[in-house]
Design an enzyme around this catalytic site. Structure first.
Site, short mmCIF file in Angstrom:
data_model
loop_
_atom_site.label_atom_id
_atom_site.label_comp_id
_atom_site.label_asym_id
_atom_site.label_seq_id
_atom_site.Cartn_x
_atom_site.Cartn_y
_atom_site.Cartn_z
N GLU A 99 21.14 -3.76 -12.06
CA GLU A 99 20.00 -4.48 -12.63
C GLU A 99 20.15 -4.84 -14.11
O GLU A 99 19.59 -5.84 -14.55
CB GLU A 99 18.72 -3.64 -12.44
CG GLU A 99 18.30 -3.46 -11.00
CD GLU A 99 17.91 -4.77 -10.33
OE1 GLU A 99 17.25 -5.61 -10.99
OE2 GLU A 99 18.28 -4.98 -9.17
N SER A 125 -34.46 21.67 19.81
CA SER A 125 -34.57 23.11 20.05
C SER A 125 -33.43 23.92 19.44
O SER A 125 -33.52 25.15 19.36
CB SER A 125 -34.64 23.38 21.56
OG SER A 125 -35.86 22.88 22.09
#
Length: 627
Positions: free
Chosen positions: A103, A378
């Site tokens: 690079e 319940s």
């Protein structure tokens, strides 16, 4: 009359002078523009880096792991990418030198702009009559990635160069290189060499990379979608050969190493062995982590944190699999399907071992497991009626309660099918889930005392709940599966309250410990009350409404149902169905219902469906957890 000869010479001189003046003006303008460009380059880059210094701290995918260290998942970055950062010292020298050789081989000798590289690229582009080389240095690439877009304009290139020069003044070469190797896009949503190494080769320790793998990685930045081996193995191999040639010319590898690396065959690694999907669990653990650390959830997602949870992988897997089985749930409505949620808690230590907030939930979906929005029916009776009565010392499981219709002002509770026995023991009233005895008993115990008892179990009621209808689970706000499981865990643990939690430990990206859960238990009800309640709840499963929750081990629990009660609907239409129960090991709560219940979307199934789902999850979950 002809002009004199010297007149022509004079005219030419005037023309030359005018040209020179224009040339001088152009030169002055060029110098001014050049100075302006230099000033701009100096000021813009310096301002940008200083103003946005936070860009130099790269977002990193946080990781959430189960209790055994298995990765549940990595959290995607904005844009659905992933990054794992690594220090330069964690990278092999050959990897670093390979990237520099490919690079920017003059990286350590320029000030951020490689003028020789730019000149070479310009000459090559001119010769080929196309833009094939960019000449950008590593620093320029980093500047573009951190601060700019990829537009190919002169102005963007000027900004890129300006920022690159500023970065070189602000950071050392090694700091720039480390940022670059962690920031660079490597295809397939992977950012940085560490993420790419794990994705393409299954290698998490960069020092274990082979020469050919390093060459593959170093070749990807030129075209991440073209040269990554997962998407295009042939193009990746061609690029690998070029990179290996560069590495050989730079003296990084020998001729023999190059030949061997060229012929190495790429085989994709198997998928990472993440744990169950556990979307709801991850969401809940992120929110808990934010609460205990004070760090916003969005920062927890992208800060590279390690969030260690108490999730039991076997239990979560059993839960996820059961919730994918359509036959375990009520039929779909006309406009939507019946949803469900479940939470499992280890009542010995408060660990939330498994959780799901829906059937096949996805990221961003509603987490019904933690949402206080459902009427418990319940299933609330042990918390608000029978538990307080036992704790008061005035009643026992054998106490006889009236089972006949009563009117409490305008409130007239009724039993299912209007069937009454005249009188029932407390244990029988719970087993049959009779409504009339429950309301009578709550009135005898007292609303204030009962509400205070529920508070000790982790359920805070509102002022609007100061009425007898809460005996049947009619709450103003509603309750979540998590809170019901938390409350029942007190009965299961012999009377101790342990706050349910998902997060055991949190460390930052540097391994520094930020948080560790400190176990705490406090006795909130007597062992006698817890024991008597457990005995009664076991009767519910053995002979009562919870019979479908039976397993190959002792189970205690209670069903809950809330009716739809809308005109022109089935008499058996239900809004919510529940089962909350526990084994000697774990406590769990199951809720099933529609997100929006109406005339077209309701259930005719009863709470037995929830009890059956409890058993279908808990049995394999406990079996897998004990392996």
């Amino acid at each position: 009359m002809p002009y004199p000869r010297n007149h022509g010479i004079q005219s030419r001189r005037i023309g030359v002078l005018r040209f020179l003046c224009r040339l001088f003006d152009a030169g002055v303008l060029a110098v001014i523009l050049g100075l302006m460009a230099l000033i701009y380059m100096f000021v813009y880059g310096r301002y940008t880096v200083h103003r946005h210094s936070d860009h130099l701290i790269l977002p990193e995918s946080s990781v959430i792991v189960a209790s055994d260290g298995t990765r549940i998942g990595r959290i995607p970055l904005p844009g659905s990418g992933y990054r794992q950062t690594a220090k330069l010292k964690e990278m092999p020298e050959l990897l670093i030198k390979a990237f520099i050789a490919v690079e920017d081989k003059r990286f350590y000798s320029h000030n951020g702009i490689d003028y020789k590289g730019i000149l070479r690229a310009a000459v090559n582009n001119s010769a080929r009559m196309r833009l094939s080389e960019g000449g950008s240095s590593i620093t320029q690439q980093l500047a573009r990635s951190l601060y700019l877009n990829r537009d190919r304009t002169i102005f963007r290139k000027l900004n890129e160069a300006s920022i690159a020069v500023a970065l070189e003044r602000h950071l050392s070469k090694n700091e720039i290189l480390e940022l670059y190797l962690n920031e660079i896009y490597m295809g397939r949503g992977m950012y940085g060499v560490k993420s790419a190494a794990e994705r393409y080769f299954g290698v998490s320790d960069l020092n274990r990379l082979e020469i050919w793998q390093i060459a593959v990685l170093a070749g990807i930045p030129k075209g991440p979608s073209v040269y990554n081996p997962a998407d295009n193995a042939e193009r990746s191999l061609e690029r690998r050969k070029i990179v290996l040639g560069i590495m050989r010319r730079e003296g990084l590898i020998t001729e023999g190493e190059m030949r061997e690396a060229v012929v190495s065959k790429y085989e994709p690694p198997g998928e990472a062995e993440d744990g169950p999907s556990a979307v709801s669990y991850m969401e809940a653990s992120l929110r808990e982590a934010s609460r205990v650390t004070g760090i916003p959830v969005n920062k927890l997602r992208t800060g590279g944190y390690m969030i260690e949870t108490v999730m039991n992988k076997g239990a979560q897997s059993a839960l996820d699999k059961a919730f994918l089985r359509k036959e375990l749930f009520p039929p779909d409505g006309k406009g939507s399907k019946a949803e469900a949620a479940m939470v499992i808690i280890n009542h010995h230590n408060g660990e939330i071992v498994a959780m799901t907030g829906g059937r096949n939930p996805r990221e961003g979906d509603l987490n019904r497991a933690v949402l206080d929005a459902r009427q418990p029916g319940s299933a609330f009776k042990p918390i608000i009626v029978y538990g307080p009565a036992l704790e008061s010392g005035k009643f026992t499981p054998e106490s006889v309660l009236p089972d006949r219709p009563y009117a409490y002002g305008s409130y007239r509770p009724q039993n299912i099918n209007s069937a009454y026995a005249g009188q029932l023991t407390m244990s029988a009233a719970l087993r049959k889930s009779a409504n009339a005895p429950a309301v009578w008993l709550l009135r005898q115990t007292g609303l204030a005392y009962a509400r205070q008892f529920a508070s000790r179990l982790g359920i805070e009621l509102t002022d609007e709940d100061n009425n007898l209808s809460i005996a049947l689970g009619g709450l103003h706000k509603g309750v979540s599966p998590l809170k019901l499981a938390q409350a029942y865990s007190v009965f299961a643990s012999g009377g101790y309250y342990r706050e349910a939690f998902t997060v055991r430990r949190i460390t930052d990206r540097h391994g520094i410990l930020l948080y560790e859960h400190a176990p705490a238990a406090s006795r909130v009800i007597s062992a006698r009350t817890a024991g008597e309640m457990t005995a009664m709840l076991r009767n519910v499963v053995q002979e009562g409404t919870g019979i479908k929750a039976q397993m190959n081990r002792p189970v205690a629990g209670k069903t809950g149902t809330t009716e739809l009660d809308l005109p022109a609907t089935d008499r058996k239409a239900n809004r919510d169905i529940w089962f909350v129960g526990y084994t000697p090991e774990w406590t769990a709560a199951v809720w099933i219902g529609f997100d929006r219940t109406d005339r077209d979307n309701y259930m005719t199934a009863g709470s037995g469906t929830a009890a059956a789902l409890f058993a279908r999850v808990m049995e394999p979950a406990l079996r897998q957890a004990q392996r």
